[in-house]
Design a protein around this motif. Structure first.
Motif, short mmCIF file in Angstrom:
data_model
loop_
_atom_site.label_atom_id
_atom_site.label_comp_id
_atom_site.label_asym_id
_atom_site.label_seq_id
_atom_site.Cartn_x
_atom_site.Cartn_y
_atom_site.Cartn_z
N ILE A 177 0.97 -1.22 -0.22
CA ILE A 177 0.10 -0.12 -0.18
C ILE A 177 0.36 1.10 0.12
O ILE A 177 0.09 2.02 -1.11
CB ILE A 177 -1.34 0.45 1.46
N SER A 178 2.07 1.74 0.80
CA SER A 178 2.77 2.75 1.01
C SER A 178 3.86 2.71 0.22
O SER A 178 4.67 3.40 -0.03
CB SER A 178 3.47 2.83 2.54
N LYS A 179 3.97 1.29 -1.07
CA LYS A 179 5.07 1.01 -1.87
C LYS A 179 6.55 1.27 -1.51
O LYS A 179 7.55 2.17 -2.55
CB LYS A 179 4.98 2.43 -2.70
N SER A 180 6.35 0.84 -0.21
CA SER A 180 7.56 0.46 0.68
C SER A 180 8.80 -0.86 0.47
O SER A 180 7.72 -1.41 0.95
CB SER A 180 7.61 0.94 2.50
N MET A 181 9.64 -0.79 -0.08
CA MET A 181 10.70 -2.10 -0.26
C MET A 181 10.92 -2.46 0.62
O MET A 181 11.06 -3.47 1.63
CB MET A 181 11.91 -1.53 -1.16
N GLY A 182 11.17 -1.63 1.96
CA GLY A 182 11.64 -1.32 2.99
C GLY A 182 10.75 -2.09 3.71
O GLY A 182 11.65 -3.69 4.62
N ARG A 196 13.07 -0.30 -8.97
CA ARG A 196 12.40 1.46 -8.76
C ARG A 196 14.04 2.47 -8.05
O ARG A 196 14.17 3.60 -8.69
CB ARG A 196 12.22 0.89 -7.57
N PHE A 197 15.55 1.74 -8.25
CA PHE A 197 16.27 2.25 -7.62
C PHE A 197 16.64 2.74 -9.25
O PHE A 197 17.23 4.22 -10.01
CB PHE A 197 17.67 1.70 -7.76
N LEU A 198 16.27 2.08 -10.21
CA LEU A 198 16.62 3.16 -11.93
C LEU A 198 16.36 3.78 -12.38
O LEU A 198 16.00 4.46 -13.63
CB LEU A 198 17.55 2.25 -12.95
N GLY A 199 14.72 3.86 -12.22
CA GLY A 199 13.17 3.97 -12.50
C GLY A 199 13.16 5.36 -11.52
O GLY A 199 14.05 5.90 -10.54
N ASN A 200 12.26 6.48 -11.59
CA ASN A 200 11.47 7.51 -11.75
C ASN A 200 10.19 7.05 -10.94
O ASN A 200 9.33 7.78 -11.15
CB ASN A 200 11.86 8.95 -12.28
N GLU A 201 10.57 6.45 -9.77
CA GLU A 201 8.93 5.84 -9.08
C GLU A 201 8.66 6.88 -7.47
O GLU A 201 9.16 7.77 -7.27
CB GLU A 201 9.49 4.91 -8.29
N LYS A 202 7.74 7.07 -7.64
CA LYS A 202 6.58 7.41 -6.30
C LYS A 202 7.46 7.06 -5.27
O LYS A 202 7.89 6.16 -5.28
CB LYS A 202 5.30 7.74 -6.43
N LEU A 203 7.22 8.30 -4.21
CA LEU A 203 7.97 7.87 -2.84
C LEU A 203 7.06 7.05 -2.44
O LEU A 203 6.44 7.44 -2.38
CB LEU A 203 8.55 9.55 -1.75
N PRO A 204 7.50 6.67 -1.49
CA PRO A 204 7.24 5.42 -0.46
C PRO A 204 6.19 6.53 0.46
O PRO A 204 7.38 7.49 0.91
CB PRO A 204 8.14 4.76 -0.07
N ASP A 205 5.11 5.89 0.99
CA ASP A 205 4.55 6.86 2.55
C ASP A 205 5.53 6.46 3.55
O ASP A 205 5.16 5.35 4.03
CB ASP A 205 3.60 6.48 2.36
N PHE A 206 5.92 6.76 3.88
CA PHE A 206 7.20 7.33 5.11
C PHE A 206 6.89 7.04 5.95
O PHE A 206 6.93 6.55 6.58
CB PHE A 206 7.97 8.43 5.35
N SER A 207 5.37 7.89 6.47
CA SER A 207 4.26 7.89 7.68
C SER A 207 3.81 6.07 7.83
O SER A 207 4.37 6.17 9.21
CB SER A 207 3.69 9.14 7.50
N ILE A 208 3.64 5.76 7.00
CA ILE A 208 3.16 4.17 6.90
C ILE A 208 4.42 3.32 7.37
O ILE A 208 4.28 2.00 8.17
CB ILE A 208 2.27 3.73 6.14
N MET A 209 5.47 3.76 7.17
CA MET A 209 6.98 3.11 7.34
C MET A 209 7.20 3.01 8.53
O MET A 209 7.40 2.29 8.81
CB MET A 209 7.96 3.43 6.04
N ILE A 210 7.19 4.18 8.80
CA ILE A 210 7.77 4.56 10.16
C ILE A 210 6.70 3.68 11.41
O ILE A 210 6.68 3.47 12.39
CB ILE A 210 7.85 6.20 10.16
N ILE A 211 5.44 3.71 10.99
CA ILE A 211 4.05 3.36 12.07
C ILE A 211 4.54 2.44 12.52
O ILE A 211 4.07 1.55 13.07
CB ILE A 211 2.76 4.42 11.68
N LEU A 223 15.29 1.74 -0.33
CA LEU A 223 15.58 0.62 -1.72
C LEU A 223 16.43 0.13 -0.89
O LEU A 223 17.10 -1.35 -0.99
CB LEU A 223 15.24 1.59 -2.67
N ILE A 224 17.68 1.04 -0.09
CA ILE A 224 19.30 0.20 0.62
C ILE A 224 18.25 -0.68 0.96
O ILE A 224 18.90 -1.80 1.14
CB ILE A 224 19.63 1.49 0.69
N ILE A 225 17.78 0.35 2.25
CA ILE A 225 17.59 -1.48 3.39
C ILE A 225 16.85 -1.99 2.90
O ILE A 225 16.65 -3.36 3.52
CB ILE A 225 16.33 -0.54 4.42
N GLY A 226 15.76 -1.73 1.49
CA GLY A 226 15.40 -3.25 1.30
C GLY A 226 16.03 -4.49 0.71
O GLY A 226 15.79 -5.62 0.92
#
Length: 264
Positions: free
Chosen positions: A107-112, A166-181, A242-245
């Motif tokens: 949902i948040s597009k977070s690879m981490g 995603r690292f090579l492309g121009n992707e939308k930023l992940p939802d940092f708030s969902i990642m953190i929560i 992407l790095i942590i993921g």
């Protein structure tokens, strides 16, 4: 009865313990296995020659080395019922957070978060193999290990490829708030587990100590994802996520190869 002590330098959590138990399963001369994970030691109580047992330990490539063999009069060993209860508890927690983090990661597009969920699934596989195959044949356990190992590799490789894309492309930023929560909730859950283990009357037992080490490693990953979420917001870049993921995906693949060794 003889007692042989092994040093196993790469045994740092219950995952390695369960891999070793499965590898040695079916060797009739073994009476009991006593793990001291904090000190990287395995004591095998057995009758007869140690050659087959030593060969199996070395084949796991966990840095196994025989230290000593001596005669012992010990014939009674602790019941492992408490160990099974702990495994069930850890399995439930890991699988629950696999579902939570995979769902919120997508949902948040977070690879981490996705990577951390696969790390939770990897842990669940190891515990599940140990529990669900109890009483089964060695062939059955090897079949389960093979399926679990390849499934884990496929998921991790897909995640790794997606992280590179995603690292090579121009992707939308992940939802940092969902990642953190979500990671904070996972961190709290692991913190509660550590607190319970610390308060346990049996906390000095090897397996309890091992579980504390294992949970501490999960805490480090949780902190890594939280840090990545903060950096995503601060730098307006998806690279920290992407790095942590990617790092966690690599760890998951390494774990999968260890599981596959059991199917040989």
């Amino acid at each position: 009865m003889e007692k042989t002590i092994f040093e196993i330098t790469k045994m740092d959590c219950p995952s390695e313990e369960n891999l070793i138990r499965m590898k040695l399963d079916g060797i009739s001369s073994i009476a009991n296995l006593d793990f001291d994970i904090p000190n990287r030691k395995l004591t095998v109580f057995h009758s007869g020659e140690i050659d087959q047992i030593e060969k199996c330990v070395i084949e796991l490539n966990l840095g196994g080395k025989k230290i000593s063999t001596e005669q012992t009069d010990q014939t009674e060993f602790r019941d492992n019922e408490n160990q099974k209860k702990l495994l069930w508890s850890v399995l439930a927690v890991n699988f629950a957070f696999f579902i939570i983090e995979m769902t919120t990661g997508i949902i948040s597009k977070s690879m981490g978060l996705v990577a951390d969920s696969l790390d939770m699934l990897a842990d669940s596989f190891v515990y599940g193999i140990s529990l669900f195959a109890v009483g089964g044949t060695l062939i059955k356990k090897k079949q389960i290990a093979k399926i679990a190992g390849y499934f884990q590799i496929i998921l991790a490789v897909i995640g790794f490829v997606e992280a590179v894309r995603r690292f090579l492309g121009n992707e939308k930023l992940p939802d940092f708030s969902i990642m953190i929560i979500v990671s904070i909730f996972a961190l709290i859950a692991n913190g509660i587990c550590l607190y319970i283990l610390q308060k346990s009357k049996n906390k000095e037992e090897a397996h309890m100590k091992a579980s504390m080490i294992f949970t501490s490693n999960d805490v480090i990953i949780n902190l890594g994802v939280i840090t990545a979420g903060i950096l995503v917001h601060w730098l307006s870049s998806n690279k920290p996520d992407l790095i942590i993921g990617t790092i966690v995906f690599v760890l998951v693949i390494q774990g999968a190869f260890r599981i596959l060794k059991l199917s040989r």
